[in-house]
Design an enzyme around this catalytic site. Sequence first.
Site, mmCIF file in Angstrom:
data_model
loop_
_atom_site.group_PDB
_atom_site.id
_atom_site.type_symbol
_atom_site.label_atom_id
_atom_site.label_comp_id
_atom_site.label_asym_id
_atom_site.label_seq_id
_atom_site.Cartn_x
_atom_site.Cartn_y
_atom_site.Cartn_z
ATOM 1 N N ARG A 276 0.930 -1.189 0.033
ATOM 2 C CA ARG A 276 -0.156 -0.083 -0.200
ATOM 3 C C ARG A 276 1.051 1.293 -0.007
ATOM 4 N NH1 ARG A 276 -5.248 -1.835 3.584
ATOM 5 N NH2 ARG A 276 -6.183 -3.268 1.991
ATOM 6 N N ASP B 218 -15.724 9.503 7.501
ATOM 7 C CA ASP B 218 -14.507 8.685 7.408
ATOM 8 C C ASP B 218 -13.386 9.343 7.296
ATOM 9 O OD1 ASP B 218 -14.456 5.666 5.918
ATOM 10 O OD2 ASP B 218 -12.911 6.593 5.747
#
Length: 273
Positions: free
Chosen positions: A38, A143
Amino acid sequence: MFEGLNLSDEEFQLYQKLIYDSVGINFTDNKKQLLVSRLRKRLEMTGLSSYAAYRRYVTDPNNAEEFVQMINAISTNKTDFFREPQHFDFLKHYVYPDLSKKKQVRIWSAASSSGEELYTLGITVMENFPNLVNQDIKILGTDISTKVLGEAEQGVYSEESVGPIPGLMLRKYFLKGQGRWEGHYLVKDELKKLIHFRRLNLMQPFPLSAAFDFIFCRNVMIYFDKPTREDLVARLAAQLLPGGYLFIGNAESLSGLKTTLKYVQPAIYRKVY
Ligand SMILES: C[S@@+](CC[C@H](N)C(=O)[O-])C[C@H]1O[C@@H](n2cnc3c(N)ncnc32)[C@H](O)[C@@H]1O
């Protein structure tokens, strides 16, 4: 090719601490490769040639925007429309009958990802509140990731992702894309206007004045360790109205955590005072 693309165990520990301290995500030792894959994209984007250089770069307050990008890159955002459908059945049978008579209703999806959970909530509200136009109803979606929040706000979904939405509801609440939007569906304004979006880090004090009738905080606590979960659940409970509900993911549980919330059924808890 970049030099130094190996993430040493020592450097991994520094990333573990940085991520844990900032967003609570617990990258356990077995997730080192996941973190490597990632972060690699961010190294490529910034042109930095080692994980150590990238860590120094993102922790420089002058590069706060790259820190946001790092969090976007490392968070897991998997979600679906009508995910864990028993929660929506429970709402329909045990929660909405009372809420549909209230003047004001406040709902919070606390790790809303790309919006599927929010729009599912919105659809179920619109389907079960016959007096909706006379009520003040708001669904808040928050979020940590600006990327998924942007997608949620845009409200455009692929044909594949709208699969779980019953055909009648799909036609009622979405516009079918044409031309370059062929194969996509756009959330209609009447549904979208119920929903508000905001970036919020669950690890920090909530900057929210509202008390909520119910909160969805699903499939995010699995990334947190026990002390983090316990603290988060206490703060979520404080944000609920008396009688309000907390919904967590099916793979999650509050058992073993100190909490004032009462168990109702798997993944559903209630503030009873
Ligand atoms: C797997 S998704 C779950 C989405 C949805 N609730 C569901 O159950 O389908 C987890 C979400 O939690 C968000 N997240 C992770 N850490 C967070 C934090 N500290 N604060 C707020 N959101 C966070 C991620 O960005 C991601 O979008």
